[in-house]
Enzyme design. Structure first.
Site, PDB file in Angstrom:
ATOM      1  N   TYR A 187     -14.901   1.277   9.061  1.00  0.00           N
ATOM      2  CA  TYR A 187     -13.734   1.740   8.951  1.00  0.00           C
ATOM      3  C   TYR A 187     -13.406   1.841  10.578  1.00  0.00           C
ATOM      4  CZ  TYR A 187      -9.166   3.595   7.935  1.00  0.00           C
ATOM      5  OH  TYR A 187      -8.144   4.291   7.957  1.00  0.00           O
ATOM      6  N   VAL A 245      -4.490 -11.170   5.620  1.00  0.00           N
ATOM      7  CA  VAL A 245      -3.658 -11.571   7.260  1.00  0.00           C
ATOM      8  C   VAL A 245      -4.851 -11.454   8.058  1.00  0.00           C
ATOM      9  CG1 VAL A 245      -1.789  -9.494   7.068  1.00  0.00           C
ATOM     10  CG2 VAL A 245      -4.205  -8.432   7.581  1.00  0.00           C
ATOM     11  N   LEU A 287      -0.606  -2.506   9.225  1.00  0.00           N
ATOM     12  CA  LEU A 287      -0.798  -1.730   8.058  1.00  0.00           C
ATOM     13  C   LEU A 287      -1.853  -1.657   7.178  1.00  0.00           C
ATOM     14  CD1 LEU A 287       2.337  -0.278   8.749  1.00  0.00           C
ATOM     15  CD2 LEU A 287       1.285   1.591   7.291  1.00  0.00           C
ATOM     16  N   SER A 321      -4.960  -2.954   5.771  1.00  0.00           N
ATOM     17  CA  SER A 321      -6.973  -2.533   5.768  1.00  0.00           C
ATOM     18  C   SER A 321      -6.913  -1.867   4.581  1.00  0.00           C
ATOM     19  CB  SER A 321      -6.617  -1.038   6.962  1.00  0.00           C
ATOM     20  OG  SER A 321      -7.778  -0.890   6.839  1.00  0.00           O
ATOM     21  N   GLY A 380       0.751  -1.080  -0.084  1.00  0.00           N
ATOM     22  CA  GLY A 380       0.494  -0.029   0.187  1.00  0.00           C
ATOM     23  C   GLY A 380       1.009   1.063  -0.046  1.00  0.00           C
ATOM     24  N   TYR A 386      -3.747  -6.984  24.477  1.00  0.00           N
ATOM     25  CA  TYR A 386      -2.756  -7.403  24.225  1.00  0.00           C
ATOM     26  C   TYR A 386      -1.602  -6.978  25.545  1.00  0.00           C
ATOM     27  CZ  TYR A 386      -4.080 -11.863  21.420  1.00  0.00           C
ATOM     28  OH  TYR A 386      -4.629 -12.581  20.747  1.00  0.00           O
TER      29      TYR A 386
HETATM   30  P1  NAD Z   1      -3.621   1.604   1.403  1.00  0.00           P
HETATM   31  O1  NAD Z   1      -5.000   1.105   0.923  1.00  0.00           O
HETATM   32  O2  NAD Z   1      -2.703   2.147   0.228  1.00  0.00           O
HETATM   33  O3  NAD Z   1      -2.751   0.158   1.971  1.00  0.00           O
HETATM   34  C1  NAD Z   1      -3.074  -0.553   2.627  1.00  0.00           C
HETATM   35  C2  NAD Z   1      -2.683  -1.680   2.221  1.00  0.00           C
HETATM   36  O4  NAD Z   1      -3.891  -3.225   3.111  1.00  0.00           O
HETATM   37  C3  NAD Z   1      -3.159  -2.558   0.763  1.00  0.00           C
HETATM   38  O5  NAD Z   1      -1.988  -2.594  -0.453  1.00  0.00           O
HETATM   39  C4  NAD Z   1      -4.049  -3.751   1.145  1.00  0.00           C
HETATM   40  O6  NAD Z   1      -4.339  -4.124  -0.276  1.00  0.00           O
HETATM   41  C5  NAD Z   1      -3.854  -4.697   2.109  1.00  0.00           C
HETATM   42  N1  NAD Z   1      -5.009  -5.095   3.032  1.00  0.00           N
HETATM   43  C6  NAD Z   1      -5.881  -4.842   3.254  1.00  0.00           C
HETATM   44  N2  NAD Z   1      -6.495  -5.536   3.681  1.00  0.00           N
HETATM   45  C7  NAD Z   1      -5.311  -6.790   4.044  1.00  0.00           C
HETATM   46  C8  NAD Z   1      -5.376  -7.836   4.173  1.00  0.00           C
HETATM   47  N3  NAD Z   1      -6.799  -8.783   4.740  1.00  0.00           N
HETATM   48  N4  NAD Z   1      -4.216  -8.840   4.494  1.00  0.00           N
HETATM   49  C9  NAD Z   1      -3.755  -8.503   3.791  1.00  0.00           C
HETATM   50  N5  NAD Z   1      -2.877  -7.169   3.377  1.00  0.00           N
HETATM   51  C10 NAD Z   1      -4.553  -6.398   2.856  1.00  0.00           C
HETATM   52  O7  NAD Z   1      -3.739   2.508   2.625  1.00  0.00           O
HETATM   53  P2  NAD Z   1      -2.382   3.805   3.359  1.00  0.00           P
HETATM   54  O8  NAD Z   1      -2.510   4.648   3.282  1.00  0.00           O
HETATM   55  O9  NAD Z   1      -1.677   2.862   3.399  1.00  0.00           O
HETATM   56  O10 NAD Z   1      -2.999   3.505   4.912  1.00  0.00           O
HETATM   57  C11 NAD Z   1      -2.116   1.976   5.956  1.00  0.00           C
HETATM   58  C12 NAD Z   1      -2.886   1.956   6.778  1.00  0.00           C
HETATM   59  O11 NAD Z   1      -2.986   3.604   7.410  1.00  0.00           O
HETATM   60  C13 NAD Z   1      -4.102   1.568   7.052  1.00  0.00           C
HETATM   61  O12 NAD Z   1      -4.308   1.125   8.592  1.00  0.00           O
HETATM   62  C14 NAD Z   1      -4.902   2.848   7.222  1.00  0.00           C
HETATM   63  O13 NAD Z   1      -6.238   2.988   7.707  1.00  0.00           O
HETATM   64  C15 NAD Z   1      -3.786   3.649   7.843  1.00  0.00           C
HETATM   65  N6  NAD Z   1      -4.199   5.163   7.668  1.00  0.00           N
HETATM   66  C16 NAD Z   1      -4.060   5.798   6.694  1.00  0.00           C
HETATM   67  C17 NAD Z   1      -4.429   7.213   6.082  1.00  0.00           C
HETATM   68  C18 NAD Z   1      -4.052   7.633   5.165  1.00  0.00           C
HETATM   69  O14 NAD Z   1      -4.229   9.023   4.879  1.00  0.00           O
HETATM   70  N7  NAD Z   1      -3.037   7.163   4.160  1.00  0.00           N
HETATM   71  C19 NAD Z   1      -5.075   7.670   7.758  1.00  0.00           C
HETATM   72  C20 NAD Z   1      -5.421   7.220   8.641  1.00  0.00           C
HETATM   73  C21 NAD Z   1      -5.295   5.425   8.568  1.00  0.00           C
END
Ligand code: NAD
Ligand code: UDP
Length: 310
Positions: free
Chosen positions: A146, A58, A74, A76, A11, A160
């Site tokens: 979410y 995962v 990370l 999601s 991601g 945990y």
């Molecule tokens: P993203 O969608 O680019 O990356 C998330 C990655 O998780 C993707 O590559 C996806 O394929 C993978 N994924 C999803 N479900 C999965 C599973 N069951 N098993 C394995 N892989 C899985 O999102 P991001 O922007 O890089 O966000 C990363 C983290 O940060 C997330 O947890 C998100 O909730 C959190 N977050 C991001 C932001 C933001 O602005 N980017 C803001 C708040 C929180």
């Protein structure tokens, strides 16, 4: 040197985090099922002999051979458009995926970092949001898959820590942008960049007076690494407090791209938060971290990536 597992590695944030950890001399194992990730985000990581990648969901049992010093969770669905399309996968990765990765961290006696979100504050009634604000989330609302999965995830991390003495970190991440975001993920900056670069109208939802505070990706990754290296087991907001209306953001994007696109106003998605701005005093005082990259600069640095995507 540490051996670190990063879930969500393909991601946007996960891939940048892998790169930074590899540069810091760590061995990194990336894991992703690519539901929203892009393998090319890992092109730089694959250049390192200290990087390996496992395609794995995962929410299923995770086996990693050998020791691990840290597990960074990370994975999601992260864009409102994607988590509306995949609400059950979103709930599963926040709940079952957090459970599986916590179990792995316990087994390996590894430090665990959970990437939570500003969405745990929902549609906040206080602005800016400090970590002790408990939020305003509708448990049955359209964004709850979410918001509630992340709130549940935080609770599981806490359990945990209390029950098993696991060494934990919780990052509450606020809106972050930069290269490697999917151009089609529906988040506001990829949408505005694509529209500005192709001459389409920018789609502002509602009256555009809602606010967000945008953090450039390099600042975010520095903040996450600082948190990992700290000993703070309570949630910490990581984001840029430079709060903007969406109308202001549209103007800045048009300006930095030098675009003649117009602006079209579209319906506001239900329960779209009205304001959002991190109170980062805890991160500043306890991690010695604050964001450095101004919005204009971060957007200018992102233009070549978005152009290439188009
Ligand atoms: P993203 O969608 O680019 O990356 C998330 C990655 O998780 C993707 O590559 C996806 O394929 C993978 N994924 C999803 N479900 C999965 C599973 N069951 N098993 C394995 N892989 C899985 O999102 P991001 O922007 O890089 O966000 C990363 C983290 O940060 C997330 O947890 C998100 O909730 C959190 N977050 C991001 C932001 C933001 O602005 N980017 C803001 C708040 C929180
Ligand atoms: N938004 C917009 N036009 C778009 C996409 C999003 O006006 O093309 C708005 C959206 O309604 C929200 C803000 O921009 O008020 C940020 O949306 P995003 O999806 O990036 O993330 P959120 O902060 O809502 O999780």
């Amino acid at each position: 040197m540490s051996r670190i597992l990063v879930t969500g590695a393909a991601g946007f944030l996960g891939s940048h985090l892998c790169d930074q950890l590899l540069e810091g001399g760590h061995e990194v194992i990336g894991m992703d099922n690519r539901v929203s990730g892009q393998t090319e985000n890992l092109d730089d990581a694959f250049e390192h002999s200290a990087f390996s990648f496992y395609e794995h969901d995962v929410t299923e049992f995770i086996h990693v051979a050998g020791d691990l010093d840290a597990v960074l969770h990370l994975a999601s669905l992260a864009s409102p458009v994607f988590y509306r399309d995949y609400p059950i996968k979103t709930l599963k990765v926040g709940a079952l995926g957090t459970h599986k990765t916590l179990g792995l961290a316990k087994e390996k006696d590894a430090t665990y970092l959970f990437t939570s979100t500003s969405e745990v504050y929902g549609d906040p009634e206080v602005n800016p949001q400090p970590e002790d604000y408990r939020g305003n989330v509708d448990p049955y609302g359209p964004r709850s898959c979410y918001d509630e999965s992340k709130r549940y995830g935080e609770s599981l991390v806490r359990a945990y820590r209390d029950k098993h003495g696991l060494d934990v970190r919780v990052a509450r991440i606020f809106n972050t942008y930069g290269p490697r975001m999917r151009i089609d993920d529906g988040r506001v900056i990829p949408n505005f960049m694509r529209q500005a670069l192709t001459g389409e109208d920018l789609t502002v939802y509602g009256d555009g007076e809602q606010t967000r505070s945008f953090c450039y990706v390099s600042d975010m990754i520095d903040g996450l690494v600082a948190l990992l290296e700290s000993d703070i087991e309570e949630p910490v907001n990581i984001g840029n407090p430079d709060e903007r209306t969406i109308n202001e953001l549209a103007e800045v994007v048009l300006d930095v791209v030098g675009s003649n696109s117009g602006i079209t106003y579209e319906e506001l998605p239900p329960q779209d938060p009205e304001v959002r701005r991190p109170d980062i005093s805890k991160a500043t005082s306890e991690l010695g971290w604050k964001p450095e990259i101004p919005l204009r600069e971060g957007l200018i640095d992102s233009i070549p990536y978005f152009k290439k995507q188009i």
